[in-house]
Design an enzyme around this catalytic site. Structure first.
Site, PDB file in Angstrom:
ATOM      1  CG  ASN A 138      14.572  16.803  48.538  1.00 34.89           C
ATOM      2  OD1 ASN A 138      14.770  17.804  49.217  1.00 34.89           O
ATOM      3  ND2 ASN A 138      15.395  15.759  48.572  1.00 34.89           N
ATOM      4  CD  GLU A 201      15.895  20.838  48.430  1.00 38.49           C
ATOM      5  OE1 GLU A 201      15.775  20.466  49.599  1.00 38.49           O
ATOM      6  OE2 GLU A 201      15.116  20.462  47.511  1.00 38.49           O
ATOM      7  CG  ASP A 249      30.160  11.695  58.158  1.00 38.73           C
ATOM      8  OD1 ASP A 249      30.171  12.787  57.566  1.00 38.73           O
ATOM      9  OD2 ASP A 249      29.124  11.024  58.304  1.00 38.73           O
TER      10      ASP A 249
END
Length: 427
Positions: A138, A201, A249
């Site tokens: 991953n 990925e 964020d």
């Protein structure tokens, strides 16, 4: 990344800053001053490395990185996710880096972006790890807070890396990992895609690179990683947590402080001319990298409802997370509302969705506003869904996570098309 940098310097606005800049807030000020430019800060007070930012802070740059145009990004991502390409070409560590030594993060210009940040943050670091049970690799991007010269804590949500770490903890073992910083934008984009846990990925990235991607074999961990500017090797420790946050964020608001896993680093590798890639929290680079890979999910769900969907955009004004514009070729009355429901279900964080006809450019906020202004009748074309599960990033969400979602059908009524003809576009 160096190869793509030449493209940026040739075809996009690149700004080089010669004056001395500190990693503590000063660098972030330049990043805020030039939100759509690529900037290179060449004289960092605390490090001999340069800092680069803005390599993928516009859709045009991302489109160039994956060999398409802006309108083709969603389809290109879908093709890559559905057709990952195995990687069989490898490079030796010594051929890629000049320096290999014990990890010392003090040598890297890790930035502090905002006054209330929990500390300096790595914002472009991609963690590469393997599932302890299956060995499947991953690669995913995570924000990482500096704890010491060889320690970090990373925010991990319940997805693949979280699952790997939990499995390693159950075995009472650390999870081997590598952190790659400073990669080609196509590789970075691939690490943000939402793929099944059995999909690698990096093989999605290799599709973007037309099967020509090469991997580097690490020195102290059993991992192969993408070509990058800086490579860190270490382990995510079992049963050890540290405070992570505050951190700004997507919505330009502070996220809460949480207890997150601790990473202990062993080795670091870089070149004498390596550049540190910094992503501005809540900046366009952050928004696009997090939002663009969600557009294919919405497109696929809408396509199951209406095969004549044309495109989807999670808009920059909506933080590339909370607002979507969907373009359709309308077939029957009511298509717009069906599309709204499909889009809201496909991306649970989505808060507002506007559906428009194919003559509207969903990448142009003024054009979308035109559709709302001229084609929406409030009592008939606005769908309101109270008490729906929303995004944890939405400042309006209630403590239980619910919010009110809104859909706007800004498509032309099929029985009055001539009344809504845009004269200027038909000249």
């Amino acid at each position: 990344m160096k190869g793509f940098l030449k493209t940026l310097e040739k075809d996009f606005n690149t700004i080089k800053i010669d004056k001395e800049v500190s990693v503590n807030l000063e660098a972030a000020e330049f990043m805020k001053k030039y939100p759509k430019e690529t900037i290179i800060m060449e004289n960092i007070s605390e490090s001999g490395m340069k800092v680069i930012s803005g390599i993928c802070n516009t859709r045009e740059k991302i489109a160039r990185a994956i060999n398409t145009d802006v309108a083709g990004i969603t389809q290109k991502i879908m093709d890559a996710i559905n057709n990952p390409v195995p990687i069989n070409d490898f490079k030796n560590l010594g051929d890629c880096f000049d320096v290999s030594k014990p990890a010392d993060l003090n040598e890297i210009p890790i930035l502090t972006y905002y006054l209330r940040d929990g500390g300096p943050y790595i914002t472009s670091g991609v963690i590469i790890a393997k599932d302890p049970e299956t060995g499947i690799r991953n690669a995913s991007i995570h924000r990482m807070l500096l704890l010491g010269k060889d320690k970090l804590t990373a925010r991990i949500v319940p997805r693949h890396l979280y699952t790997y770490h939990k499995r390693a903890e159950e075995l009472d073992e650390p999870l081997e990992l590598a952190i790659a910083i400073g990669m080609h934008p196509a590789t970075l984009l691939a690490t943000t895609t939402s793929v099944p846990i059995n999909v690698d990925e990096l093989e999605v990235a290799n599709h973007f690179h037309q099967g020509e991607m090469k991997l580097i074999k690490c020195e102290t961990v059993d991992l192969d990683v993408p070509e990058c500017e800086i490579l860190l090797e270490g382990r995510m420790l079992p049963h050890e947590r540290a405070e992570e946050g505050p951190f700004v964020d997507l919505t330009d608001t502070y996220d809460v402080v949480r207890m997150e896993p601790v990473i202990e680093l062993e080795r670091m590798h870089y070149r004498h001319d390596s550049m540190y890639h910094a992503i501005m929290p809540a900046g366009l680079e952050h928004k696009l990298l997090q939002g663009l890979p969600q557009e294919p999910r919405i497109f696929s769900a809408v396509q199951n409802t209406l095969p004549t969907v044309k495109n989807v955009a999670l808009t920059e004004g909506g933080c590339c997370w909370l607002h979507a514009a969907v373009s359709i070729q309308k077939q029957t009355q009511g298509d717009g509302k069906n599309v709204i429901m499909a889009a809201l279900a496909a991306h649970p964080s989505l808060k507002h969705c506007v559906v428009v006809d194919e003559d509207i450019d969903i990448f142009d906020a003024e054009d979308v506003e035109y559709a709302i202004a001229t084609r929406v009748k409030g009592d008939e074309d606005i769908l309101i869904v109270p008490g729906a599960r929303g995004s944890s990033l939405d400042p309006c969400a209630k403590p239980d996570g619910t919010t009110t979602k809104v859909g706007v059908d800004a498509t032309k009524p099929l029985d009055k098309l001539e009344k809504f003809e845009r004269v200027s576009s038909s000249i």
